[in-house]
Design an enzyme around this catalytic site. Structure first.
Site, PDB file in Angstrom:
ATOM      1  N   ASP A   1       0.856  -1.182   0.000  1.00 57.08           N
ATOM      2  CA  ASP A   1       0.000   0.000   0.000  1.00 57.08           C
ATOM      3  C   ASP A   1       0.899   1.242   0.000  1.00 57.08           C
ATOM      4  O   ASP A   1       1.494   1.590   1.021  1.00 57.08           O
ATOM      5  CB  ASP A   1      -0.919   0.001   1.222  1.00 57.08           C
ATOM      6  CG  ASP A   1      -2.032  -1.041   1.131  1.00 57.08           C
ATOM      7  OD1 ASP A   1      -1.832  -2.069   0.441  1.00 57.08           O
ATOM      8  OD2 ASP A   1      -3.085  -0.835   1.764  1.00 57.08           O
TER       9      ASP A   1
ATOM     10  N   LYS B   1      -6.763   3.301  -3.432  1.00 60.93           N
ATOM     11  CA  LYS B   1      -7.236   3.272  -2.043  1.00 60.93           C
ATOM     12  C   LYS B   1      -7.490   4.696  -1.575  1.00 60.93           C
ATOM     13  O   LYS B   1      -6.716   5.603  -1.879  1.00 60.93           O
ATOM     14  CB  LYS B   1      -6.179   2.571  -1.189  1.00 60.93           C
ATOM     15  CG  LYS B   1      -6.394   2.601   0.310  1.00 60.93           C
ATOM     16  CD  LYS B   1      -5.256   1.853   1.005  1.00 60.93           C
ATOM     17  CE  LYS B   1      -5.263   2.027   2.511  1.00 60.93           C
ATOM     18  NZ  LYS B   1      -4.137   1.329   3.171  1.00 60.93           N
TER      19      LYS B   1
ATOM     20  N   LYS C   1     -10.172   0.225  -2.709  1.00 60.67           N
ATOM     21  CA  LYS C   1     -10.118  -0.036  -1.271  1.00 60.67           C
ATOM     22  C   LYS C   1     -10.569   1.201  -0.509  1.00 60.67           C
ATOM     23  O   LYS C   1     -10.016   2.289  -0.690  1.00 60.67           O
ATOM     24  CB  LYS C   1      -8.701  -0.437  -0.850  1.00 60.67           C
ATOM     25  CG  LYS C   1      -8.538  -0.681   0.648  1.00 60.67           C
ATOM     26  CD  LYS C   1      -7.138  -1.193   0.955  1.00 60.67           C
ATOM     27  CE  LYS C   1      -6.869  -1.274   2.456  1.00 60.67           C
ATOM     28  NZ  LYS C   1      -5.515  -1.803   2.761  1.00 60.67           N
TER      29      LYS C   1
END
Length: 264
Positions: free
Chosen positions: A105, A173, A205
């Site tokens: 991430d 995300k 996400k």
């Protein structure tokens, strides 16, 4: 709304969770407990997301629990402020992949983007994508955190999504969970529409602020409307959260550990 509808949503959401702990006081003991909580009475979560120095502990614990094939290991780089150099990001990703991370991430350098430097943001994502390829049989998928709450405007959120997707992101995300405004339905709609417009196989996400089964339901409904219900599976949709798990299990009437309460 009938309880059966919420129960079905809760069961689905458990399997879409990146069960997350990114706290300053995380310890080996707390991360082991997190791994244990990831194996629920209704199935496992999709992934566990921790700081890089806990990757080995997660790997060992999941192996002992005999769920290492079911739960991915995720970690963060350029986190939380997005202000590292590309070289540092490349080094950190390489180390994380070598340590056993399956998912990275990456925080987009959103401040540079806000200052007009979109070229740097794109270059970082591209470099991160190459680093995620790893060596030999090791590699990781790339989830790019755009920090939508800081970008604030629809135009900047959309631009960040387009840059991340162009750079090779496997997921986009919403947030780090470390700023004042994290995931919102408004930003999620922009991001999902950017994925649809790209025509690429990119996931979404929602992270930070998704705390209840009703919250989860709203995001799932939005994704189903924009991308179609069949699109929603762990390879395309995740919730980044910790306290959400307890709420989902409460909805299902499943036994769980009430100590899992620190938000992300």
């Amino acid at each position: 709304m009938s309880e059966s509808v919420l129960a079905r949503i809760a069961r689905q959401a458990v399997g879409l969770m990146d069960l997350t702990s990114l706290n300053e006081d995380d310890s080996e003991q707390s991360i082991v407990a997190l791994c244990q909580q990831a194996v629920t009475p209704v199935g496992t979560v999709a992934a566990i997301c921790v700081y890089p120095h806990f990757i080995g502990i997660v790997s060992d614990t999941l192996r002992r629990l005999q769920v290492s094939e079911q739960i991915a290991i995720a970690t963060v780089v350029n986190f939380p402020h997005g202000n590292h150099s590309i070289t540092k990001v490349e080094q950190d990703i390489a180390a994380a992949v070598q340590a056993g991370a399956h998912e990275i991430d990456l925080v987009l350098p959103y401040r540079q983007l806000m200052a007009g430097d979109d070229a740097f943001a794109l270059a970082m994502v591209r470099a991160a994508k190459v680093a995620c390829a790893g060596v030999e049989d090791k590699g990781a998928i790339l989830k790019v955190i755009i920090e939508s709450g800081e970008l604030a405007t629809p135009a900047l959120i959309n631009q960040a999504c387009e840059l991340a997707i162009a750079g090779g992101a496997d997921f986009i995300k919403t947030s780090t969970g470390k700023v004042a405004v994290n995931a919102t339905l408004a930003s999620a709609e922009i991001m999902l529409k950017a994925i649809r417009a790209s025509g690429k196989d990119v996931g979404f996400k929602a992270a930070g602020g998704v705390r209840t089964t009703v919250d989860a339901r709203q995001y799932l409904q939005l994704a189903a409307t924009i991308m179609g219900p069949d699109w929603i599976r762990p390879s395309h949709f995740r919730f980044g959260a910790s306290s959400l798990l307890n709420q989902l299990l409460d909805t299902l009437g499943a036994n769980h550990d009430a100590s899992l309460s620190r938000g992300y």
